[in-house]
Design a protein around this motif. Structure first.
Motif, PDB file in Angstrom:
ATOM      1  N   VAL D  93       0.843  -1.196   0.000  1.00 56.88           N
ATOM      2  CA  VAL D  93       0.000   0.000   0.000  1.00 56.88           C
ATOM      3  C   VAL D  93       0.881   1.250   0.000  1.00 56.88           C
ATOM      4  CG1 VAL D  93      -1.841   1.235   1.236  1.00 56.88           C
ATOM      5  CG2 VAL D  93      -1.803  -1.273   1.220  1.00 56.88           C
ATOM      6  N   GLY D  94       2.061   1.153   0.571  1.00 48.87           N
ATOM      7  CA  GLY D  94       2.984   2.280   0.602  1.00 48.87           C
ATOM      8  C   GLY D  94       3.289   2.779  -0.808  1.00 48.87           C
ATOM      9  N   LYS D  95       3.538   1.840  -1.702  1.00 50.15           N
ATOM     10  CA  LYS D  95       3.837   2.227  -3.086  1.00 50.15           C
ATOM     11  C   LYS D  95       2.641   2.944  -3.721  1.00 50.15           C
ATOM     12  CE  LYS D  95       4.129   0.301  -7.636  1.00 50.15           C
ATOM     13  NZ  LYS D  95       5.029   1.163  -8.406  1.00 50.15           N
ATOM     14  N   GLU D  96       1.453   2.419  -3.482  1.00 51.04           N
ATOM     15  CA  GLU D  96       0.246   3.079  -3.996  1.00 51.04           C
ATOM     16  C   GLU D  96       0.122   4.492  -3.456  1.00 51.04           C
ATOM     17  OE1 GLU D  96      -3.520   1.126  -3.337  1.00 51.04           O
ATOM     18  OE2 GLU D  96      -2.581  -0.816  -3.808  1.00 51.04           O
ATOM     19  N   ASN D  97       0.340   4.633  -2.157  1.00 51.91           N
ATOM     20  CA  ASN D  97       0.269   5.959  -1.545  1.00 51.91           C
ATOM     21  C   ASN D  97       1.293   6.900  -2.176  1.00 51.91           C
ATOM     22  OD1 ASN D  97      -1.779   5.224   0.185  1.00 51.91           O
ATOM     23  ND2 ASN D  97      -0.443   4.808   1.941  1.00 51.91           N
ATOM     24  N   LEU D  98       2.473   6.358  -2.435  1.00 51.28           N
ATOM     25  CA  LEU D  98       3.532   7.171  -3.049  1.00 51.28           C
ATOM     26  C   LEU D  98       3.057   7.747  -4.371  1.00 51.28           C
ATOM     27  CD1 LEU D  98       6.537   8.095  -3.138  1.00 51.28           C
ATOM     28  CD2 LEU D  98       7.063   5.947  -4.297  1.00 51.28           C
ATOM     29  N   LYS D 108       7.749  15.038   0.376  1.00 56.58           N
ATOM     30  CA  LYS D 108       8.740  13.983   0.554  1.00 56.58           C
ATOM     31  C   LYS D 108       8.116  12.831   1.342  1.00 56.58           C
ATOM     32  CE  LYS D 108      12.958  16.645   0.121  1.00 56.58           C
ATOM     33  NZ  LYS D 108      14.389  16.690   0.478  1.00 56.58           N
ATOM     34  N   ALA D 109       8.612  11.622   1.123  1.00 62.84           N
ATOM     35  CA  ALA D 109       8.007  10.490   1.826  1.00 62.84           C
ATOM     36  C   ALA D 109       9.022   9.392   2.102  1.00 62.84           C
ATOM     37  CB  ALA D 109       6.851   9.927   1.016  1.00 62.84           C
ATOM     38  N   TYR D 138      12.182  10.435  -2.030  1.00 63.98           N
ATOM     39  CA  TYR D 138      11.409   9.210  -1.816  1.00 63.98           C
ATOM     40  C   TYR D 138      12.369   8.095  -1.434  1.00 63.98           C
ATOM     41  CZ  TYR D 138       8.225  12.218  -4.288  1.00 63.98           C
ATOM     42  OH  TYR D 138       7.478  13.309  -4.662  1.00 63.98           O
ATOM     43  N   VAL D 139      12.374   7.767  -0.199  1.00 60.99           N
ATOM     44  CA  VAL D 139      13.367   6.828   0.314  1.00 60.99           C
ATOM     45  C   VAL D 139      12.658   5.731   1.108  1.00 60.99           C
ATOM     46  CG1 VAL D 139      15.343   6.585   1.876  1.00 60.99           C
ATOM     47  CG2 VAL D 139      15.159   8.607   0.404  1.00 60.99           C
ATOM     48  N   ARG D 140      13.218   4.548   1.043  1.00 63.53           N
ATOM     49  CA  ARG D 140      12.664   3.425   1.796  1.00 63.53           C
ATOM     50  C   ARG D 140      13.577   3.087   2.971  1.00 63.53           C
ATOM     51  NH1 ARG D 140      12.864  -2.810   0.899  1.00 63.53           N
ATOM     52  NH2 ARG D 140      14.899  -2.209   0.103  1.00 63.53           N
ATOM     53  N   VAL D 141      13.029   3.002   4.151  1.00 62.37           N
ATOM     54  CA  VAL D 141      13.780   2.448   5.283  1.00 62.37           C
ATOM     55  C   VAL D 141      13.616   0.943   5.172  1.00 62.37           C
ATOM     56  CG1 VAL D 141      13.844   2.180   7.787  1.00 62.37           C
ATOM     57  CG2 VAL D 141      13.533   4.448   6.776  1.00 62.37           C
TER      58      VAL D 141
END
Ligand code: NAD
Ligand code: NAD
Ligand code: NAD
Ligand code: NAD
Lengths: 343, 343, 343, 343
Positions: D93-98, D108-109, D138-141
């Protein structure tokens, strides 16, 4: 004449070995022992086994009588008849039995994996040390985890094992054990790395000395152990060659996630569906999809049914120690056929 | 001529009913259906069952072919031959199958406990409603928990049940289910009290209306359900009388903690030792030590092997619906004998 | 002057009581004891507690030194200073401590639920027996399960309890216990019905003699116990009245499945989110949706956080035994406020 | 001025990041979002967070009103105020939100480990890629497992990592998840070896390409993941040097079995005793006794608290992306101090 086998300690391993001996043409069970008159003792007599009290102690003998379970006497009343004893007593008790009962009574004996390598003459795995144990008197059939490792390493041996790295994820307790945990934890066991499982493999396969590194944890499940292997070999190797070797090796089968084998639970369901008594699955199970290579390193995952994997090994060990069959593959074949193993 | 039985949905219940039908003299399996070509599908064909695709869909049929598992066609190719279908599809799907397949094809059908009482003509338990279901077309064999309750209440019925209070501790998932939890929780399910299990018993035994109160939780175990019963009866009753009634009632056995039955794990170990296929234990197990009375109230604890308890009920249900045997006790006896039940 | 409290046995209960005592204005911890120098011992000293060796034994004292954890001496070096000892030793050891240490040293002592009712002067629950224990010397704070039952029965008492029937589903082990099982079983414990939990409630509330029947099983979870109650009362009662009584009773809170409280796991998540130290939840949790009535019978389900429910009771018990506050509700209020309980 | 952080998805990760942001001096939470009005939503408002509906949908907004939980509007009402969004939505869902919310609204996210490396500009671990992510949008932890691996490999990096072999034993579900299993199984996940965890580490540390091999199973526990590492390095290395490096590396602590840390359960008990909110333990835990070397190979076992290990990483990631602090070690120190980490 059939070889006369006494089962001392009719527990998880003992009762399975008793049934496996009974299924062979060349051996028979002359008695089984129990320490307490529980439902297993009762079932043993219903199966026709002659039951003896494992401990020559009046109180214990009386307990059987009071429970209405007829016994034939104590182990001392039958030990002389035996050609060999298969010890199925708990960890560490096997060694005591060896010193106090088997040696004084001059009867050959097989101990199980809970005992130490150094306390016996040799350590048994049908594929690796059958010849070495031929005619010997006091031999240990190595533990469930070690047996699983020995089998798969036998399949891989022709590639020239340089270094085998293994992580063992062990079941916390057997399914019938309602006391032992953990309920919700992962326990390093032992917390030191490497673990003792590597040296235990070496007790069977001395040529692997310094070539196998193991580490183990315990988790809250009862069904099977799981192993991940990462094995460096002499030269580059292809996945198909490994699958072929696995297919050639007795007592290893391939299972496929895409056919539904997504976990140890599904493997056990398969064994149940096969109609195996107690859902036993002495065959080591390798997940086909896990078998892979990168250069000269081999990867795979396998599952070990701890309760039954050593059972056919005990049968072959009897044949070797009593010099009943000098070709290990013939013994393996006889055993497998009698037990209806897949291969 | 043997009754022709089609098993639609060869899952946990379906595969067991298939084997149980095959074990009877007066009925036979004419086919089993699966939706996917997994190891269970393969084993079905190896057991000699004719395999059909449960869903008449080209893609699905192709999947079997691609997996190298031969099928005979789809359910629509065999349904006409059947005298009766035993539906083993997942919860709620049985009702769909009833409306879309069984009724249009005018074939009698047994649904399982996952369906609702109101969607069938009647609800079956061999002891309570055999006669009532005689000759009927669409009948539900009630769930594992309800079957366990019906049996024990049958044993107690002569004491005059005034109020039965029951707490059900349910297994979280079947042993072959590696997706469902909880891993570490107790879940009220349902959170409302009384639960639906009481009314489900009443669907079989209308005379218990307003006389049975149930409540249920789910816990992280896979082996069996456990029930605690507190039952008020018409007048004072003695423990021995209850034990006698239990002993007289088919498909209930007594287990004793003092013989080692300290938990559901030990009961399952017993079933494994008995050599039952898949360790099935269709017999309801009552802990003898738990049976007790205080004045006119009866107490006891029992364990239900969810995977198999309804299997003999399905067999008797077939006989009733197809009017093959008009004495329920004779049907029960035939079934038990063929399945080698203790009683 | 603050009351001087010594905690003998800084384990699951002991460490919580220590923190709870420290949070009160009218009492203080003068020392805590441990038998081994583990991380809990270390943390105790970091929290500022004076640490003593629970067992006056040279080897044990040396072990602390070797581990680099400073201790002040043994229990014998501090016992004289104490106004009261809270015993937190394992089951059965509390009684030994009472006889060998507390009585000879003439110090008042609180034992915990692992001890027997008959070995103390009286049995404590803040709501039921505060006055009775006032000024006494040797009192037992009843177990977690009994405390949970006492609280809810207090809320129901005005309806006139005729017969309370309770089934307890107990957690197999505390979360920090990685040895105890079962991993996959339901264990009747005890296998006899009724269980000892009823008489244990009666040790606090004698008027419930013959009016409470309990039965218990153990399951593979660590978080909380769960109870189902079915309580017959004098006359017809309305659901709202029960909810009102629960709302009026200290240390009971209502949780709702529809707000996400679908299991003990969710209740613990709530306690974690509250920011409670060690996620402690001394409040008894009743599922609101489970509260129901049929005629003059009340139904409900509740969850007990075994590790913390007795902690505020220990505080109130100190106040009663040392005659620090003669109004139980005032003591409860002080305790709750200091511990930041919801109510 | 404090950086304005919006938490989109106040679940396991989101609620922890919210609290961690609030604990910092240089940033603040301007709002948190939920999709449902459960107890977590209620607690969020009680903590003073402004609550928004994560999905701009009338029905959902109404549900909050009906539950009596006041919300400020939907995410669209607050997104413009935010300097950065921390996405805590479920996997995928994170990708969709992005794509649907963050990019169109030019905010920024930070995404979490359930998303894919390729869907973001870069992948974050405070020790390895702080500088690289500096100022990015746009960065992924990376996930909990990957974060744990990145930390330990940072400690080992100076020895010259040639080949890291890792077996991950993963917790089956988070403690608050009462639906997901398995209850009693070990599941290879994925069944292929190597697993995706190696490439995930490489997304953070490209220099480890082809140098890290991972394999993973899932087991029935909720508390922590466990990893066994076998790492070949450039030259012979001494145990003390490794311990020293571990001691120097932020956010890794050593635990000792001999002090009672015999399992993940004991580590969590320690975190509870520390008084950490929700018993969070963002520090990676390495068992000291497991650290060992043989020639140029390093062995060790570690435990990862999946719920909290990424929390401080999210804080540092905010500082990097918003260019608030250009020295990673200073950011780490600020974060650790505010969160009261051991180191
Ligand atoms: N269970 C496994 O998974 C497994 C696998 C491989 C090897 N082993 C090894 O097999 C051996 C037996 O283990 P198990 O799991 O069958 O144990 P178990 O506890 O199931 O059975 C042990 C049996 O020995 C009996 N016994 C106790 N004291 C005895 C004595 N003094 N003399 C004779 N019998 C005695 C007990 O009554 C019991 O029936 C151990 O060495 C164990 O390490 C066990
Ligand atoms: N497992 C138990 O403990 C238990 C006990 C008593 C009753 N029941 C009931 O028995 C029924 C079956 O449950 P189960 O546990 O055997 O389920 P299961 O998931 O083990 O098996 C269901 C089978 O149905 C097949 N199937 C799926 N869709 C189908 C369709 N449209 N048509 C025909 N078959 C389809 C699946 O492939 C699977 O083989 C349910 O009503 C359940 O509530 C289950
Ligand atoms: N854990 C629970 O859920 C719970 C709930 C309510 C009541 N209780 C009761 O509380 C008591 C303590 O249980 P626990 O769970 O805290 O046990 P625990 O095992 O967590 O702690 C016991 C502590 O006592 C110490 N100890 C051992 N021998 C001692 C001795 N001779 N003298 C003094 N201390 C000694 C141990 O080192 C340990 O720190 C028991 O009576 C138990 O039944 C426990
Ligand atoms: N839980 C862990 O152990 C863990 C560890 C590291 C990383 N992660 C990752 O963190 C992310 C979140 O996982 P989690 O465990 O916190 O999940 P979670 O299920 O606990 O929480 C997810 C939250 O997102 C909310 N949500 C649902 N749909 C949404 C939407 N469309 N927009 C915004 N919010 C929405 C849900 O209501 C819930 O509150 C995932 O990518 C996961 O892989 C989880």
């Amino acid at each position: 004449m059939k070889a006369k086998v006494l089962i001392n300690g009719y527990g998880s391993i003992g009762k399975r070995v008793a049934d496996a001996v009974s299924a062979q043409k060349d051996m028979e069970v002359i008695g089984v022992t129990k320490t307490k008159p529980d439902f297993d003792a009762k079932l043993a007599t219903e199966l026709g086994y002659k039951l003896y009290c494992a401990i020559p102690d009046k109180e214990r003998v009386k307990a059987f009588e009071e429970a209405g379970i007829p016994i034939e006497g104590t182990i001392l009343d039958v030990i002389e008849e035996a050609d060999i004893v298969v010890d199925g007593a708990p960890k560490k008790v096997g060694k005591e039995n060896l010193e106090k009962i088997y040696k004084p009574n001059k009867v050959k004996a097989i101990l199980q994996g809970g005992e130490k390598a150094k306390d016996v003459e040799d350590n048994f795995n049908a594929l690796w040390s059958y010849e070495r144990c031929y005619g010997k008197s006091y031999v240990r059939v190595v533990s469930c985890n070690t047996t699983g490792l020995c089998r798969i390493l036998y399949a891989l041996k022709d590639f020239g094992i340089k270094k085998a790295r293994v992580v063992l994820v062990r079941r916390g307790a057997d399914p019938n054990d309602d006391k032992t945990g953990p309920i919700n934890a992962i326990k390093p066991n032992p917390v030191t790395v490497p673990s003792h499982h590597g040296p235990d493999v070496v007790s069977v396969v001395p040529e692997l000395k310094d070539k196998i590194i193991t580490s183990a944890v315990i988790v809250p499940t009862t069904l099977m152990h799981q192993h991940t292997l990462m094995v460096e070999v002499e030269s580059e190797v292809k996945r198909e060659d490994i699958l072929e070797k696995i297919n050639e090796t007795p007592r290893i089968i391939l299972v496929r996630e895409k056919e539904g084998f997504s976990s140890t639970a599904k493997i056990i369901e398969f064994a149940r569906d096969l109609g195996r008594k107690r859902y036993d699955l002495p065959e080591l199970c390798v997940w086909e999809e896990s078998v892979n290579t990168l250069g000269n390193e081999i990867f795979l995952m396998q599952a070990v049914h701890q309760e039954s994997i050593v059972v056919p090994e005990n049968i072959d060990c009897i044949r070797a120690m009593l010099e009943m069959e000098d070709d290990k593959f013939k013994s393996i074949e006889k055993t497998n056929k009698a037990l209806n193993l897949i291969k």
